[in-house]
Design a protein around this motif. Structure first.
Motif, PDB file in Angstrom:
ATOM      1  N   MET A 168       3.221   3.404  14.760  1.00 29.69           N
ATOM      2  CA  MET A 168       3.277   2.171  13.811  1.00 29.69           C
ATOM      3  C   MET A 168       3.384   3.135  12.388  1.00 29.69           C
ATOM      4  N   LEU A 169       4.060   2.792  11.557  1.00 29.50           N
ATOM      5  CA  LEU A 169       4.443   3.296  10.109  1.00 29.50           C
ATOM      6  C   LEU A 169       3.203   3.067   9.242  1.00 29.50           C
ATOM      7  N   MET A 170       2.620   4.011   8.965  1.00 29.38           N
ATOM      8  CA  MET A 170       1.284   3.868   7.838  1.00 29.38           C
ATOM      9  C   MET A 170       1.897   4.507   6.610  1.00 29.38           C
ATOM     10  N   ALA A 187      15.553  -3.397   1.094  1.00 31.35           N
ATOM     11  CA  ALA A 187      14.894  -2.599   2.064  1.00 31.35           C
ATOM     12  C   ALA A 187      13.615  -2.143   1.944  1.00 31.35           C
ATOM     13  N   ILE A 188      13.160  -1.858   0.910  1.00 37.89           N
ATOM     14  CA  ILE A 188      11.815  -1.858   0.466  1.00 37.89           C
ATOM     15  C   ILE A 188      10.917  -3.007   0.951  1.00 37.89           C
ATOM     16  N   SER A 197       7.274  -4.386   8.556  1.00 33.12           N
ATOM     17  CA  SER A 197       8.045  -4.214   9.756  1.00 33.12           C
ATOM     18  C   SER A 197       7.913  -2.728  10.561  1.00 33.12           C
ATOM     19  N   SER A 198       8.263  -2.739  11.657  1.00 30.25           N
ATOM     20  CA  SER A 198       8.073  -1.509  12.299  1.00 30.25           C
ATOM     21  C   SER A 198       9.250  -0.391  11.537  1.00 30.25           C
ATOM     22  N   LEU A 253      14.680   0.698   9.630  1.00 27.70           N
ATOM     23  CA  LEU A 253      15.721   1.378   9.468  1.00 27.70           C
ATOM     24  C   LEU A 253      16.897   0.650   9.802  1.00 27.70           C
ATOM     25  N   ASP A 254      16.732  -0.557  10.515  1.00 28.10           N
ATOM     26  CA  ASP A 254      18.102  -1.172  11.130  1.00 28.10           C
ATOM     27  C   ASP A 254      18.290  -2.189   9.489  1.00 28.10           C
ATOM     28  N   LEU A 255      17.041  -2.835   9.011  1.00 33.54           N
ATOM     29  CA  LEU A 255      17.608  -3.405   7.731  1.00 33.54           C
ATOM     30  C   LEU A 255      18.139  -2.557   6.624  1.00 33.54           C
ATOM     31  N   GLU A 256      17.525  -1.163   6.558  1.00 38.00           N
ATOM     32  CA  GLU A 256      18.357  -0.174   5.429  1.00 38.00           C
ATOM     33  C   GLU A 256      19.732  -0.091   5.847  1.00 38.00           C
TER      34      GLU A 256
END
Length: 105
Positions: free
Chosen positions: A1-3, A58-59, A65-66, A71-74
């Motif tokens: 998980m990204l913190m 994207a931000i 999100s995970s 990254l997919d959205l970016e």
């Protein structure tokens, strides 16, 4: 998980570090007295509106999100810029060593 968070702020419940960072960044950018807020305001007309909108998407989308989803959205929002007039103008201006004239298309 990204913190996400700031090392100089301890976010107390129910606030998250993300919410605390947003509050702090709003205070800095809207104060009008910091060099950063003046710089952002002064440079706003020079920014590529399509790229800025894509970055904001994207931000915002990655905040809940995970890492993989973020990254997919970016990639998705970046790909929408590849055929834009503004991208071509930016590349041309860079090659010609001049400031680009972005039109938002």
């Amino acid at each position: 998980m990204l913190m996400k968070g700031l090392v100089n702020i301890c976010a107390k419940a129910p606030k998250t570090a993300w919410e605390a960072a947003l509050i702090l960044s709003r205070q800095i950018l809207t104060s009008g007295t910091s060099p950063l807020s003046r710089s952002v305001r002064d440079d706003a007309d020079d920014l590529a509106p399509l790229a800025l909108r894509a970055a904001k998407q994207a931000i915002e989308g990655s905040s809940t999100s995970s890492l993989e989803e973020g990254l997919d959205l970016e990639r998705k929002v970046y790909n929408t810029l590849l055929d834009s007039h503004d991208r071509q103008e930016g590349l041309k201006a860079f090659a010609e060593k001049r400031k680009p004239k972005f039109e938002g298309r």
